[in-house]
Structure formats: C-alpha cells, structure tokens
Design an enzyme around this catalytic site. Structure first.
Site, PDB file in Angstrom:
ATOM      1  N   ASP A   1      15.964  10.531  -9.345  1.00 59.00           N
ATOM      2  CA  ASP A   1      17.413  10.715  -9.353  1.00 59.00           C
ATOM      3  C   ASP A   1      18.049  10.553  -7.976  1.00 59.00           C
ATOM      4  O   ASP A   1      19.141  11.073  -7.723  1.00 59.00           O
ATOM      5  CB  ASP A   1      17.790  12.095  -9.915  1.00 59.00           C
ATOM      6  CG  ASP A   1      17.472  12.223 -11.396  1.00 59.00           C
ATOM      7  OD1 ASP A   1      17.379  11.180 -12.071  1.00 59.00           O
ATOM      8  OD2 ASP A   1      17.291  13.361 -11.872  1.00 59.00           O
TER       9      ASP A   1
ATOM     10  N   HIS B   1      -9.172  11.115   1.707  1.00 59.43           N
ATOM     11  CA  HIS B   1      -8.161  10.053   1.636  1.00 59.43           C
ATOM     12  C   HIS B   1      -6.870  10.432   2.352  1.00 59.43           C
ATOM     13  O   HIS B   1      -5.889   9.692   2.322  1.00 59.43           O
ATOM     14  CB  HIS B   1      -7.884   9.724   0.163  1.00 59.43           C
ATOM     15  CG  HIS B   1      -7.291   8.374  -0.057  1.00 59.43           C
ATOM     16  ND1 HIS B   1      -6.034   8.182  -0.572  1.00 59.43           N
ATOM     17  CD2 HIS B   1      -7.783   7.126   0.171  1.00 59.43           C
ATOM     18  CE1 HIS B   1      -5.777   6.893  -0.681  1.00 59.43           C
ATOM     19  NE2 HIS B   1      -6.828   6.232  -0.233  1.00 59.43           N
TER      20      HIS B   1
ATOM     21  N   LYS C   1      -4.091  10.852   5.154  1.00 56.31           N
ATOM     22  CA  LYS C   1      -3.680  10.075   6.331  1.00 56.31           C
ATOM     23  C   LYS C   1      -2.641  10.914   7.066  1.00 56.31           C
ATOM     24  O   LYS C   1      -1.470  10.974   6.666  1.00 56.31           O
ATOM     25  CB  LYS C   1      -3.069   8.733   5.942  1.00 56.31           C
ATOM     26  CG  LYS C   1      -3.970   7.852   5.039  1.00 56.31           C
ATOM     27  CD  LYS C   1      -3.497   7.910   3.635  1.00 56.31           C
ATOM     28  CE  LYS C   1      -4.008   6.842   2.689  1.00 56.31           C
ATOM     29  NZ  LYS C   1      -5.244   6.251   2.884  1.00 56.31           N
TER      30      LYS C   1
ATOM     31  N   LYS D   1       3.122   4.364  -1.270  1.00 61.32           N
ATOM     32  CA  LYS D   1       3.127   5.254  -2.425  1.00 61.32           C
ATOM     33  C   LYS D   1       4.472   5.984  -2.411  1.00 61.32           C
ATOM     34  O   LYS D   1       4.679   6.911  -1.618  1.00 61.32           O
ATOM     35  CB  LYS D   1       1.990   6.274  -2.368  1.00 61.32           C
ATOM     36  CG  LYS D   1       0.568   5.665  -2.370  1.00 61.32           C
ATOM     37  CD  LYS D   1       0.068   5.410  -0.988  1.00 61.32           C
ATOM     38  CE  LYS D   1      -1.427   5.154  -0.911  1.00 61.32           C
ATOM     39  NZ  LYS D   1      -1.911   3.987  -1.631  1.00 61.32           N
TER      40      LYS D   1
ATOM     41  N   ASP E   1       0.455  18.385  19.018  1.00 60.14           N
ATOM     42  CA  ASP E   1       0.937  19.653  19.555  1.00 60.14           C
ATOM     43  C   ASP E   1       1.262  20.614  18.412  1.00 60.14           C
ATOM     44  O   ASP E   1       0.546  20.648  17.415  1.00 60.14           O
ATOM     45  CB  ASP E   1       2.127  19.424  20.492  1.00 60.14           C
ATOM     46  CG  ASP E   1       1.721  18.643  21.745  1.00 60.14           C
ATOM     47  OD1 ASP E   1       0.529  18.672  22.096  1.00 60.14           O
ATOM     48  OD2 ASP E   1       2.596  18.011  22.358  1.00 60.14           O
TER      49      ASP E   1
ATOM     50  N   HIS F   1       0.820  -1.207   0.000  1.00 61.54           N
ATOM     51  CA  HIS F   1       0.000   0.000   0.000  1.00 61.54           C
ATOM     52  C   HIS F   1       0.856   1.260   0.000  1.00 61.54           C
ATOM     53  O   HIS F   1       0.335   2.362   0.107  1.00 61.54           O
ATOM     54  CB  HIS F   1      -0.923  -0.030   1.230  1.00 61.54           C
ATOM     55  CG  HIS F   1      -2.042   0.947   1.198  1.00 61.54           C
ATOM     56  ND1 HIS F   1      -2.183   1.958   2.131  1.00 61.54           N
ATOM     57  CD2 HIS F   1      -3.087   1.092   0.353  1.00 61.54           C
ATOM     58  CE1 HIS F   1      -3.262   2.662   1.873  1.00 61.54           C
ATOM     59  NE2 HIS F   1      -3.824   2.167   0.788  1.00 61.54           N
TER      60      HIS F   1
END
Length: 258
Positions: A10, A177, A179, A5, A184, A3
């Site tokens: 380079d 979507h 996450k 991404k 603080d 999952h």
C-alpha cells in the site's frame, strides 16, 4: 541479474533484506532454512524502495504504473535512513562505495556478516586497514556455503585478514545468508548485497543505510547471537590439506567472476 528483495504494501510499509520469497527459506517448513535478516520499514524510506521496484517493473514489462494511490503521504519518521539501489546500469557502485567509506570512517568497531566474501582490493584494504588501526574488526561467514567455489575463494583471504588483526568467524549450524555491516554504535547497512564483486558490480541490489543507536544495538544483539554459534578461525589453526589450499588459491583466480 536482479538480486533485490523488495515487498511494498500500500505504499506505506516495505520489507527488504536477504530473505527470498520461497518455502525453502521458511523455518516453519524447512528446518535447514537459511539463517537470514530482513527489515520492516515505514515512513519516507518506503517511497525510495517503491521507486526502485517501479524502475525494475518498467524495465521488465515496458509499462509504467502511474496510480496516485501508490504514493500516500508518509508519516514523519524517527530514524535517518537511506536507500542504496545499485546495479550495472551505473558505473558508481554506490553500495560498494558506501560500505568502504563507512569502514574507513569507523572509530572503534566494524562487524561484517556476509554469506559470500570475495572482496576487491579497495574493500579488502578497508577491512585490514581498520584492523591495523586497532579497531574491533570481525567478519562472519558460513562454515558451509551453498557454493563450494565461493567458499574456497573466501578462505583464500583468511591469512591476510588474520595477519592484519581481523577476527574471522564461521557460522556452524546451517547456511548463513545475512548481509549486514555494523559500524561503531550507531550505523549499519542491511540489504541484499553480499561483500563480493558480483553484488558490487554486476547484480541489481538494494541495501538500506540506517543511522540510529537503537537499530545498531539490535543488530549488535543479532550478530552477537550468531557469533555464539560460530567457530573462530585462528592464525595458528592446523593448515588444511594441500589439495584444499591449492583449490582455494585457484578459486581466488576466478574472484572477479564470482
């Protein structure tokens, strides 16, 4: 399931977060694209994201990429950042542990944004304990998820959260979507991992922990804009139909599998 991404360019620039590489998540193509959040990173942290990619590449192909040009000398960075790769190949659940510990260490604020909210006991107790200590604890979820079963399971936790003083918000316009966890005024965790059993224990995931007041302010502003498009769930809201509450309770029974 992988999952993660990760895009590395380079060996010097990396991207990670919640956005998949698909036209369906391109707002220029699809007006109903997910509301999401991604990071662009430079410096030594790029090496750790590239290492995670190369480990996945080796696992998938059985070959190793050894070109020395993949590892240019990184410029000195100005932030403290740590890559958090996790997966079922390790029993330590590092993203789960870091998020729970960050919530326990919070002094005045915990803001959590996640599309899928199916917490285990440790994560749930961390959130409710923070609220019971008097902290500003907010959980932002999509009003309409792309998974009816996961949404039903998430709703089953609302009563407990609200009773402890956690504020729950549902994002209205489209699928949320993002996450992200903001703690603080100087700490945040952004990546691919949802706040659920599947991300903490079953998926290969990658998040980045950042310790910097400027990044935290940016995340605060982003979450603040999201909150403007949310409906706050209240403890005195009219109860939903009995069939839906029964469905939510049944979905909760499947929480360890969601």
């Amino acid at each position: 399931r992988n999952h993660r991404k990760i895009v590395v360019v380079d060996g010097a620039i990396a991207f990670t977060g919640g956005i998949n590489v698909t036209d369906e998540e391109n707002e220029a193509v699809n007006p109903r694209a997910y509301h999401d959040l991604h990071l662009r990173l430079e410096g030594a942290i790029v090496r750790w994201l590239q290492l995670a990619f190369l480990e996945d590449w080796h696992y998938a192909t059985g070959t190793a990429l050894r070109d020395a040009r993949l590892w240019p000398e990184p410029p000195p960075g100005r932030l403290v950042a740590q890559a958090l790769p996790a997966g079922p190949d390790s029993p330590w659940e590092p993203i789960h542990r870091v998020k729970v510990e960050a919530i326990h260490q919070a002094n005045h604020r915990v803001w959590l944004v996640t599309p899928y909210f199916v917490p285990g006991e440790a994560a749930r107790m961390a959130l409710t304990s923070a609220a019971l200590r008097g902290l500003d604890v907010r959980v932002v979820l999509p009003a309409r998820s792309d998974s009816l079963l996961v949404s039903a399971a998430a709703r089953s936790y609302y009563d407990e959260l609200l009773a402890a003083g956690v504020r729950v918000f549902e994002y209205q316009p489209r699928m949320l979507h993002t996450k992200a966890l903001l703690v603080d005024d100087d700490s945040c965790i952004i990546g691919s991992a949802n706040f659920d059993h599947r991300s903490f224990r079953l998926n290969f995931e990658l998040s980045v922990a950042l310790h910097d007041a400027g990044v935290a302010r940016g995340l605060q502003d982003e979450i603040g804009q999201t909150l403007h498009q949310c409906r706050e769930v209240k403890g005195d809201d009219p109860p939903g139909p009995a069939w839906r509450r029964l469905g939510d309770a049944c979905a909760r029974l499947l929480s360890p599998l969601l």
